[in-house]
Design an enzyme around this catalytic site. Structure first.
Site, mmCIF file in Angstrom:
data_model
loop_
_atom_site.group_PDB
_atom_site.id
_atom_site.type_symbol
_atom_site.label_atom_id
_atom_site.label_comp_id
_atom_site.label_asym_id
_atom_site.label_seq_id
_atom_site.Cartn_x
_atom_site.Cartn_y
_atom_site.Cartn_z
ATOM 1 N N ALA A 30 0.816 -1.207 0.000
ATOM 2 C CA ALA A 30 0.000 0.000 0.000
ATOM 3 C C ALA A 30 0.853 1.261 0.000
ATOM 4 C CB ALA A 30 -0.922 0.005 1.220
ATOM 5 N N THR A 31 0.452 2.224 -0.796
ATOM 6 C CA THR A 31 1.153 3.510 -0.833
ATOM 7 C C THR A 31 1.246 4.142 0.555
ATOM 8 O OG1 THR A 31 0.484 3.841 -3.124
ATOM 9 C CG2 THR A 31 1.198 5.797 -1.904
ATOM 10 N N MET A 56 4.017 2.522 2.450
ATOM 11 C CA MET A 56 5.329 2.915 1.950
ATOM 12 C C MET A 56 5.700 4.300 2.484
ATOM 13 S SD MET A 56 6.758 3.319 -1.970
ATOM 14 C CE MET A 56 5.857 4.836 -2.301
ATOM 15 N N GLU A 83 8.717 7.915 6.153
ATOM 16 C CA GLU A 83 8.731 8.900 7.246
ATOM 17 C C GLU A 83 9.490 8.368 8.454
ATOM 18 O OE1 GLU A 83 5.718 11.719 8.216
ATOM 19 O OE2 GLU A 83 4.336 10.763 6.809
ATOM 20 N N HIS A 140 4.715 6.625 -6.267
ATOM 21 C CA HIS A 140 4.752 5.163 -6.103
ATOM 22 C C HIS A 140 4.714 4.604 -7.519
ATOM 23 C CE1 HIS A 140 3.153 1.595 -3.486
ATOM 24 N NE2 HIS A 140 4.176 1.247 -4.245
ATOM 25 N N ARG A 154 10.536 17.285 7.075
ATOM 26 C CA ARG A 154 10.227 17.153 8.492
ATOM 27 C C ARG A 154 10.596 18.446 9.198
ATOM 28 N NH1 ARG A 154 8.559 12.395 9.522
ATOM 29 N NH2 ARG A 154 8.670 12.583 11.761
#
Length: 157
Positions: free
Chosen positions: A53-54, A57, A62, A88, A134
């Site tokens: 799943a995106t 990922m 993160e 993706h 971040r």
């Protein structure tokens, strides 16, 4: 360590200096995982197919970026994700290994915003690529502001 040029250190010094050194681009992070049922789009709610799943990922990217610079932060600091720009580009089936790689590419002049180059690979090649941002925050202050939203009050600045 005082900032270059002498004078009083700006507020950002706690973000830039830990143990007398400035956080510099080039810090790398790596993580490997195997795609399990819990990581599939059909399980994560992001699609109906049984592929990595995106959102999972992105979470791995993160987490890898955050962990890579954790030891560079001053006590009481953490980072929070503020921007993700990742494509993706290929699907990964369950059971295949995935490798996440992050590299700190830029530290903003204020010392608080960190930009990472990120890539994800499965055993067949590149599956994701892009950038991730971040922000360095004081953990207690950040959590206090978030909790203040529940009370309807205005958090102190």
């Amino acid at each position: 360590m005082p900032p270059a040029g002498g004078g009083a250190a700006p507020h950002m010094t706690t973000c830039l200096f830990q143990r007398g050194k400035r956080m510099k681009p080039g810090i790398k992070g790596h993580r490997e995982l195997t795609v399990t049922e819990d990581l599939l789009a059909s399980r994560a709610g992001s699609g109906l197919v049984a592929v990595y799943a995106t959102p999972m990922m992105i979470a791995a990217i993160e987490g890898t970026a955050a962990a890579s610079i954790e030891t560079e932060l001053a006590p009481g600091q953490t980072t929070v994700g503020t921007r993700v720009n990742v494509s993706h580009v290929a699907a990964t089936p369950p059971g295949m290994k995935v490798r996440i790689e992050t590299e700190l590419a830029e530290v903003a002049p204020n010392g608080k915003i960190l930009t990472f180059r990120v890539n994800a690979y499965d055993e067949a090649g590149l599956i994701g690529t892009g950038t991730h941002e971040r922000a360095i925050v004081d953990k207690a202050r950040f959590e206090s502001k978030v909790q203040a939203k529940l009370g309807g009050g205005s958090p102190s600045r």
